[in-house]
Design an enzyme around this catalytic site. Structure first.
Site, short mmCIF file in Angstrom:
data_model
loop_
_atom_site.label_atom_id
_atom_site.label_comp_id
_atom_site.label_asym_id
_atom_site.label_seq_id
_atom_site.Cartn_x
_atom_site.Cartn_y
_atom_site.Cartn_z
CB SER A 68 -6.73 33.96 -18.92
OG SER A 68 -5.15 33.58 -18.59
CB THR A 70 -10.50 29.33 -18.33
OG1 THR A 70 -9.16 29.90 -17.90
CG2 THR A 70 -10.59 28.16 -19.12
CD1 TRP A 72 -17.36 35.64 -20.90
CD2 TRP A 72 -15.46 36.95 -20.83
NE1 TRP A 72 -17.98 37.00 -21.43
CE2 TRP A 72 -16.66 37.66 -21.24
CE3 TRP A 72 -14.24 37.88 -20.60
CZ2 TRP A 72 -16.46 38.98 -22.00
CZ3 TRP A 72 -14.10 38.88 -21.19
CH2 TRP A 72 -15.19 39.54 -21.65
CG HIS A 132 -5.03 25.67 -17.04
ND1 HIS A 132 -5.48 26.87 -17.66
CD2 HIS A 132 -5.65 25.29 -16.01
CE1 HIS A 132 -6.44 27.26 -16.81
NE2 HIS A 132 -6.73 26.41 -15.70
P1 A3P Z 1 -11.12 38.18 -11.40
O1 A3P Z 1 -10.59 37.44 -10.31
O2 A3P Z 1 -10.12 39.42 -11.83
O3 A3P Z 1 -12.61 38.67 -11.28
P2 A3P Z 1 -10.69 31.68 -15.24
O4 A3P Z 1 -12.11 31.53 -15.51
O5 A3P Z 1 -9.59 31.80 -16.14
O6 A3P Z 1 -10.41 31.08 -13.74
O7 A3P Z 1 -10.62 33.16 -14.68
C1 A3P Z 1 -11.22 33.95 -13.65
C2 A3P Z 1 -11.55 35.49 -13.94
O8 A3P Z 1 -12.44 35.63 -14.92
C3 A3P Z 1 -11.73 35.97 -12.87
O9 A3P Z 1 -11.15 37.24 -13.00
C4 A3P Z 1 -13.39 36.07 -12.80
O10 A3P Z 1 -14.05 36.93 -12.17
C5 A3P Z 1 -13.37 36.47 -14.34
N1 A3P Z 1 -14.66 36.06 -15.23
C6 A3P Z 1 -15.51 35.10 -14.93
N2 A3P Z 1 -16.44 34.81 -15.42
C7 A3P Z 1 -16.54 36.20 -16.30
C8 A3P Z 1 -17.31 36.53 -17.32
N3 A3P Z 1 -18.43 35.81 -17.66
N4 A3P Z 1 -16.97 37.74 -17.98
C9 A3P Z 1 -15.93 38.34 -17.48
N5 A3P Z 1 -14.90 37.73 -16.51
C10 A3P Z 1 -15.42 36.74 -15.88
#
Ligand code: A3P
Length: 320
Positions: A68, A70, A72, A132
Protein backbone atom coordinates in the site's frame (compact mmCIF):
# COMPACT_ATOMS: atom_id res chain seq x y z
CA UNK A 1 12.70 -31.16 15.11
CA UNK A 2 11.85 -32.50 11.68
CA UNK A 3 11.01 -29.65 9.36
CA UNK A 4 8.91 -29.73 6.20
CA UNK A 5 9.34 -27.38 3.25
CA UNK A 6 7.66 -24.54 5.14
CA UNK A 7 10.15 -24.98 7.97
CA UNK A 8 7.58 -26.49 10.33
CA UNK A 9 8.26 -28.86 13.22
CA UNK A 10 5.92 -31.79 13.95
CA UNK A 11 4.06 -29.60 16.42
CA UNK A 12 3.79 -26.83 13.83
CA UNK A 13 2.51 -29.26 11.22
CA UNK A 14 -0.25 -30.40 13.59
CA UNK A 15 -1.23 -26.80 14.29
CA UNK A 16 -1.45 -25.91 10.60
CA UNK A 17 -3.09 -29.18 9.55
CA UNK A 18 -6.46 -28.04 10.94
CA UNK A 19 -6.41 -24.57 9.34
CA UNK A 20 -7.99 -23.89 5.92
CA UNK A 21 -5.26 -23.69 3.29
CA UNK A 22 -4.92 -22.41 -0.27
CA UNK A 23 -2.15 -22.13 -2.83
CA UNK A 24 0.29 -19.44 -1.67
CA UNK A 25 1.66 -16.32 -3.38
CA UNK A 26 5.27 -17.01 -2.40
CA UNK A 27 5.54 -20.26 -0.43
CA UNK A 28 3.53 -23.35 -1.30
CA UNK A 29 0.48 -22.61 0.87
CA UNK A 30 -1.15 -19.85 2.82
CA UNK A 31 -3.39 -20.60 5.77
CA UNK A 32 -6.40 -18.92 7.29
CA UNK A 33 -5.75 -17.95 10.90
CA UNK A 34 -8.16 -15.72 12.88
CA UNK A 35 -9.93 -14.91 9.63
CA UNK A 36 -6.94 -13.75 7.57
CA UNK A 37 -4.55 -15.48 5.17
CA UNK A 38 -0.81 -15.71 5.73
CA UNK A 39 2.19 -18.00 5.45
CA UNK A 40 3.02 -20.31 8.37
CA UNK A 41 6.08 -18.19 9.16
CA UNK A 42 3.99 -15.03 9.36
CA UNK A 43 1.29 -16.68 11.45
CA UNK A 44 3.91 -17.89 13.91
CA UNK A 45 5.26 -14.33 14.10
CA UNK A 46 1.74 -13.00 14.72
CA UNK A 47 1.16 -15.48 17.54
CA UNK A 48 4.52 -14.67 19.18
CA UNK A 49 3.73 -10.98 18.94
CA UNK A 50 0.25 -11.45 20.40
CA UNK A 51 1.75 -13.36 23.33
CA UNK A 52 4.80 -11.22 24.01
CA UNK A 53 4.45 -7.65 22.78
CA UNK A 54 3.58 -4.98 25.33
CA UNK A 55 2.52 -1.74 23.77
CA UNK A 56 3.37 1.58 25.38
CA UNK A 57 1.03 4.56 25.20
CA UNK A 58 3.65 6.52 23.30
CA UNK A 59 4.15 3.87 20.59
CA UNK A 60 3.30 4.80 17.03
CA UNK A 61 2.43 1.88 14.78
CA UNK A 62 2.07 1.97 11.01
CA UNK A 63 -0.51 -0.50 9.73
CA UNK A 64 -0.99 -1.40 6.07
CA UNK A 65 -2.19 -4.14 3.80
CA UNK A 66 0.99 -5.26 1.93
CA UNK A 67 2.00 -3.07 -1.03
CA UNK A 68 0.00 0.00 0.00
CA UNK A 69 3.02 2.30 0.23
CA UNK A 70 4.34 1.16 3.61
CA UNK A 71 7.93 2.05 2.67
CA UNK A 72 6.88 5.59 1.78
CA UNK A 73 4.84 6.07 4.95
CA UNK A 74 7.71 4.72 7.06
CA UNK A 75 10.05 7.30 5.59
CA UNK A 76 7.58 10.14 6.09
CA UNK A 77 6.79 9.14 9.66
CA UNK A 78 10.44 8.69 10.59
CA UNK A 79 11.43 12.06 9.14
CA UNK A 80 8.46 13.79 10.75
CA UNK A 81 8.77 12.37 14.26
CA UNK A 82 12.56 12.69 14.40
CA UNK A 83 12.86 16.13 12.83
CA UNK A 84 14.40 17.70 15.96
CA UNK A 85 16.93 14.90 16.42
CA UNK A 86 17.67 14.56 12.71
CA UNK A 87 17.04 17.89 10.97
CA UNK A 88 15.95 17.19 7.42
CA UNK A 89 18.33 19.73 5.89
CA UNK A 90 21.40 17.92 7.24
CA UNK A 91 23.53 15.70 5.02
CA UNK A 92 23.76 12.70 7.33
CA UNK A 93 20.07 11.92 7.74
CA UNK A 94 19.43 8.20 8.57
CA UNK A 95 17.00 7.92 5.64
CA UNK A 96 19.87 8.59 3.25
CA UNK A 97 21.82 5.57 4.44
CA UNK A 98 19.18 3.15 5.71
CA UNK A 99 16.12 1.62 4.11
CA UNK A 100 12.89 2.75 5.86
CA UNK A 101 12.17 -0.87 6.88
CA UNK A 102 15.39 -0.90 8.92
CA UNK A 103 14.33 2.27 10.72
CA UNK A 104 10.75 1.14 11.39
CA UNK A 105 10.67 -2.66 11.61
CA UNK A 106 7.66 -4.93 11.19
CA UNK A 107 6.52 -6.60 14.40
CA UNK A 108 5.47 -10.02 13.11
CA UNK A 109 7.73 -10.40 10.07
CA UNK A 110 10.89 -8.87 11.45
CA UNK A 111 11.03 -8.44 15.24
CA UNK A 112 9.11 -11.59 16.25
CA UNK A 113 9.88 -13.73 13.20
CA UNK A 114 11.41 -17.21 13.54
CA UNK A 115 11.23 -17.21 17.34
CA UNK A 116 13.24 -13.98 17.72
CA UNK A 117 12.99 -12.13 21.02
CA UNK A 118 13.29 -8.44 20.20
CA UNK A 119 15.42 -6.15 22.27
CA UNK A 120 13.63 -2.83 22.56
CA UNK A 121 16.45 -1.27 24.60
CA UNK A 122 17.88 0.41 21.51
CA UNK A 123 14.54 2.07 20.65
CA UNK A 124 14.05 5.67 21.60
CA UNK A 125 10.65 7.03 22.60
CA UNK A 126 8.26 7.14 20.82
CA UNK A 127 8.92 3.67 19.46
CA UNK A 128 8.10 3.54 15.76
CA UNK A 129 6.85 0.12 14.66
CA UNK A 130 4.81 -1.41 11.89
CA UNK A 131 2.56 -4.34 11.11
CA UNK A 132 0.24 -5.76 8.47
CA UNK A 133 -1.98 -7.47 11.08
CA UNK A 134 -5.75 -7.01 10.81
CA UNK A 135 -7.25 -5.01 13.68
CA UNK A 136 -8.85 -8.01 15.38
CA UNK A 137 -5.50 -9.83 15.53
CA UNK A 138 -3.47 -6.96 16.99
CA UNK A 139 -1.92 -7.75 20.38
CA UNK A 140 -4.45 -6.76 23.03
CA UNK A 141 -2.11 -4.19 24.56
CA UNK A 142 -2.11 -2.27 21.26
CA UNK A 143 -5.89 -2.22 21.19
CA UNK A 144 -6.21 -1.24 24.86
CA UNK A 145 -3.41 1.34 25.17
CA UNK A 146 -3.18 4.88 23.83
CA UNK A 147 -0.79 3.64 21.13
CA UNK A 148 -1.49 5.52 17.92
CA UNK A 149 -2.14 3.62 14.71
CA UNK A 150 -1.44 5.19 11.34
CA UNK A 151 -3.29 3.18 8.72
CA UNK A 152 -2.53 3.40 5.01
CA UNK A 153 -4.30 1.64 2.17
CA UNK A 154 -4.38 1.98 -1.59
CA UNK A 155 -6.69 1.40 -4.52
CA UNK A 156 -7.19 -2.40 -4.61
CA UNK A 157 -6.27 -2.62 -8.31
CA UNK A 158 -2.89 -0.94 -7.80
CA UNK A 159 -2.39 -2.89 -4.57
CA UNK A 160 -3.02 -6.10 -6.49
CA UNK A 161 -0.64 -5.22 -9.34
CA UNK A 162 2.07 -4.19 -6.89
CA UNK A 163 1.57 -7.42 -4.93
CA UNK A 164 1.64 -9.52 -8.10
CA UNK A 165 4.99 -8.00 -9.15
CA UNK A 166 6.44 -8.21 -5.65
CA UNK A 167 5.53 -11.86 -5.09
CA UNK A 168 6.71 -12.81 -8.59
CA UNK A 169 10.05 -11.19 -7.73
CA UNK A 170 10.46 -12.79 -4.36
CA UNK A 171 9.40 -16.33 -5.18
CA UNK A 172 12.32 -18.59 -4.62
CA UNK A 173 13.38 -21.02 -7.35
CA UNK A 174 10.87 -19.62 -9.84
CA UNK A 175 11.72 -17.72 -12.94
CA UNK A 176 8.19 -17.65 -14.37
CA UNK A 177 5.41 -15.23 -13.42
CA UNK A 178 2.21 -16.25 -11.64
CA UNK A 179 -0.58 -16.12 -14.22
CA UNK A 180 -2.22 -12.77 -13.48
CA UNK A 181 -5.80 -14.08 -13.91
CA UNK A 182 -5.17 -16.85 -11.41
CA UNK A 183 -3.83 -14.45 -8.81
CA UNK A 184 -6.67 -11.99 -9.38
CA UNK A 185 -9.06 -14.85 -8.77
CA UNK A 186 -7.34 -15.52 -5.43
CA UNK A 187 -7.34 -11.81 -4.52
CA UNK A 188 -11.07 -11.57 -5.31
CA UNK A 189 -11.77 -14.60 -3.12
CA UNK A 190 -9.94 -12.79 -0.31
CA UNK A 191 -7.00 -15.18 -0.52
CA UNK A 192 -4.07 -12.76 -0.50
CA UNK A 193 -1.44 -12.06 2.17
CA UNK A 194 -3.32 -10.65 5.21
CA UNK A 195 -6.51 -10.70 3.13
CA UNK A 196 -9.40 -10.51 2.58
CA UNK A 197 -8.26 -7.03 1.54
CA UNK A 198 -11.75 -5.51 2.14
CA UNK A 199 -12.02 -6.77 5.70
CA UNK A 200 -8.60 -5.33 6.53
CA UNK A 201 -9.49 -1.89 5.18
CA UNK A 202 -13.03 -1.77 6.54
CA UNK A 203 -12.06 -2.84 10.06
CA UNK A 204 -9.47 -0.07 10.39
CA UNK A 205 -11.76 2.44 8.71
CA UNK A 206 -14.46 1.73 11.31
CA UNK A 207 -11.90 2.13 14.10
CA UNK A 208 -10.77 5.45 12.64
CA UNK A 209 -14.36 6.72 12.77
CA UNK A 210 -15.01 5.41 16.28
CA UNK A 211 -11.62 6.39 17.69
CA UNK A 212 -10.21 9.25 15.62
CA UNK A 213 -7.50 9.99 18.19
CA UNK A 214 -6.26 6.42 18.03
CA UNK A 215 -6.50 5.53 14.33
CA UNK A 216 -5.66 7.79 11.40
CA UNK A 217 -6.89 6.48 8.04
CA UNK A 218 -4.74 7.50 5.07
CA UNK A 219 -4.87 6.61 1.40
CA UNK A 220 -1.91 6.39 -0.99
CA UNK A 221 -3.76 8.31 -3.70
CA UNK A 222 -4.62 11.13 -1.29
CA UNK A 223 -0.98 11.53 -0.25
CA UNK A 224 0.02 11.60 -3.92
CA UNK A 225 -2.64 14.21 -4.69
CA UNK A 226 -2.10 16.48 -1.68
CA UNK A 227 1.16 15.51 -0.02
CA UNK A 228 1.51 18.62 2.13
CA UNK A 229 -2.03 18.48 3.43
CA UNK A 230 -1.73 14.80 4.33
CA UNK A 231 1.66 15.30 6.00
CA UNK A 232 0.11 18.10 8.06
CA UNK A 233 -2.78 15.79 9.01
CA UNK A 234 -0.28 13.15 10.08
CA UNK A 235 1.69 15.64 12.19
CA UNK A 236 -1.48 16.91 13.86
CA UNK A 237 -2.73 13.38 14.56
CA UNK A 238 0.62 12.56 16.20
CA UNK A 239 0.41 15.77 18.23
CA UNK A 240 3.62 17.16 16.74
CA UNK A 241 2.20 19.81 14.37
CA UNK A 242 4.49 21.93 12.21
CA UNK A 243 5.16 25.40 13.57
CA UNK A 244 4.74 28.52 11.46
CA UNK A 245 8.55 28.85 11.37
CA UNK A 246 8.90 25.30 10.10
CA UNK A 247 6.31 25.93 7.44
CA UNK A 248 8.09 29.11 6.38
CA UNK A 249 11.50 27.41 6.29
CA UNK A 250 10.22 24.69 3.97
CA UNK A 251 10.59 21.77 6.42
CA UNK A 252 7.50 20.05 5.02
CA UNK A 253 8.70 20.43 1.44
CA UNK A 254 12.07 19.02 2.40
CA UNK A 255 10.54 16.00 4.15
CA UNK A 256 8.40 15.32 1.07
CA UNK A 257 11.38 15.73 -1.24
CA UNK A 258 13.61 13.46 0.82
CA UNK A 259 10.91 10.77 1.03
CA UNK A 260 9.87 10.98 -2.62
CA UNK A 261 10.05 7.88 -4.78
CA UNK A 262 12.56 9.65 -7.01
CA UNK A 263 14.93 10.44 -4.17
CA UNK A 264 14.66 7.26 -2.09
CA UNK A 265 14.74 4.81 -5.00
CA UNK A 266 17.97 6.30 -6.34
CA UNK A 267 19.96 6.18 -3.11
CA UNK A 268 22.85 3.72 -3.02
CA UNK A 269 21.34 1.92 0.00
CA UNK A 270 18.11 1.31 -1.92
CA UNK A 271 19.67 0.29 -5.22
CA UNK A 272 22.34 -2.07 -3.90
CA UNK A 273 21.59 -2.62 -0.20
CA UNK A 274 19.85 -5.51 1.53
CA UNK A 275 17.81 -5.91 4.70
CA UNK A 276 19.14 -8.16 7.46
CA UNK A 277 16.93 -10.99 6.11
CA UNK A 278 18.72 -10.69 2.75
CA UNK A 279 15.75 -9.08 0.95
CA UNK A 280 17.09 -6.59 -1.59
CA UNK A 281 15.98 -3.06 -0.79
CA UNK A 282 15.23 -2.33 -4.42
CA UNK A 283 12.18 -4.64 -4.40
CA UNK A 284 10.30 -2.02 -2.38
CA UNK A 285 10.61 0.53 -5.18
CA UNK A 286 8.99 -0.31 -8.51
CA UNK A 287 7.04 2.53 -10.16
CA UNK A 288 5.39 4.41 -7.33
CA UNK A 289 2.52 5.65 -9.48
CA UNK A 290 -1.25 5.81 -9.26
CA UNK A 291 -3.17 3.81 -11.87
CA UNK A 292 -0.50 1.40 -13.12
CA UNK A 293 -3.23 -1.27 -13.05
CA UNK A 294 -4.48 0.13 -16.36
CA UNK A 295 -1.40 -1.33 -18.04
CA UNK A 296 -2.32 -4.85 -16.92
CA UNK A 297 -6.08 -5.26 -16.41
CA UNK A 298 -8.35 -6.36 -19.22
CA UNK A 299 -11.85 -4.90 -19.24
CA UNK A 300 -13.14 -8.18 -17.84
CA UNK A 301 -10.66 -8.18 -14.95
CA UNK A 302 -11.48 -4.58 -14.15
CA UNK A 303 -15.24 -5.20 -14.12
CA UNK A 304 -14.84 -8.24 -11.92
CA UNK A 305 -12.94 -6.29 -9.28
CA UNK A 306 -15.23 -3.24 -9.65
CA UNK A 307 -18.24 -5.36 -8.74
CA UNK A 308 -16.55 -6.63 -5.60
CA UNK A 309 -15.28 -3.18 -4.60
CA UNK A 310 -18.76 -1.72 -5.04
CA UNK A 311 -20.39 -4.45 -3.02
CA UNK A 312 -17.81 -4.51 -0.20
CA UNK A 313 -17.39 -0.77 0.26
CA UNK A 314 -20.93 0.45 -0.43
CA UNK A 315 -21.73 0.99 3.24
CA UNK A 316 -18.54 2.91 3.90
CA UNK A 317 -17.43 6.32 2.75
CA UNK A 318 -14.31 4.86 1.15
CA UNK A 319 -14.03 5.76 -2.52
CA UNK A 320 -11.32 3.95 -4.44
P1 A3P B 1 4.31 -0.09 -7.12
O1 A3P B 1 4.60 -1.57 -7.12
O2 A3P B 1 2.95 0.23 -7.64
O3 A3P B 1 5.38 0.71 -7.79
P2 A3P B 1 4.99 -1.27 0.23
O4 A3P B 1 5.96 -0.23 0.63
O5 A3P B 1 3.75 -1.29 1.08
O6 A3P B 1 5.61 -2.58 0.04
O7 A3P B 1 4.39 -0.79 -1.18
C1 A3P B 1 5.22 -0.74 -2.30
C2 A3P B 1 4.65 0.22 -3.30
O8 A3P B 1 4.93 1.57 -2.89
C3 A3P B 1 5.30 0.04 -4.65
O9 A3P B 1 4.30 0.39 -5.61
C4 A3P B 1 6.43 1.06 -4.58
O10 A3P B 1 6.96 1.43 -5.82
C5 A3P B 1 5.71 2.22 -3.89
N1 A3P B 1 6.63 3.15 -3.24
C6 A3P B 1 7.77 2.88 -2.57
N2 A3P B 1 8.35 4.00 -2.14
C7 A3P B 1 7.55 5.03 -2.53
C8 A3P B 1 7.64 6.45 -2.38
N3 A3P B 1 8.64 7.02 -1.75
N4 A3P B 1 6.65 7.18 -2.90
C9 A3P B 1 5.61 6.60 -3.55
N5 A3P B 1 5.49 5.28 -3.73
C10 A3P B 1 6.43 4.48 -3.22
Amino acid sequence: HLQDQEGLSEEGKNFFSILPKEKGWMGSYIYNYQGFWASPRTIQGVIACQQQFHAQDSDIIIVTPPKSGTTWLKSLLFALVNRMKYPVFEQNHPLLVKNPHELIPFLEISLYVDGCVPNFASFTSPRLLSTHMPFASLPKSIQDSKTKLVYLCRNPKDTFISLWHFTNNLRLHHKDMHPIEEKLESFCKGVSPYGPFWNHVLDYWKQSIEKPKKVLFLMYEEIKAQPKLQLKRLAEFLECPFSIEEENCGVMDEILRMCSFENLSNLEVNTNGKLSNETENKVFFRKGEVGDWKNYFTREMSEKLNDIIEQKFQESEIKF
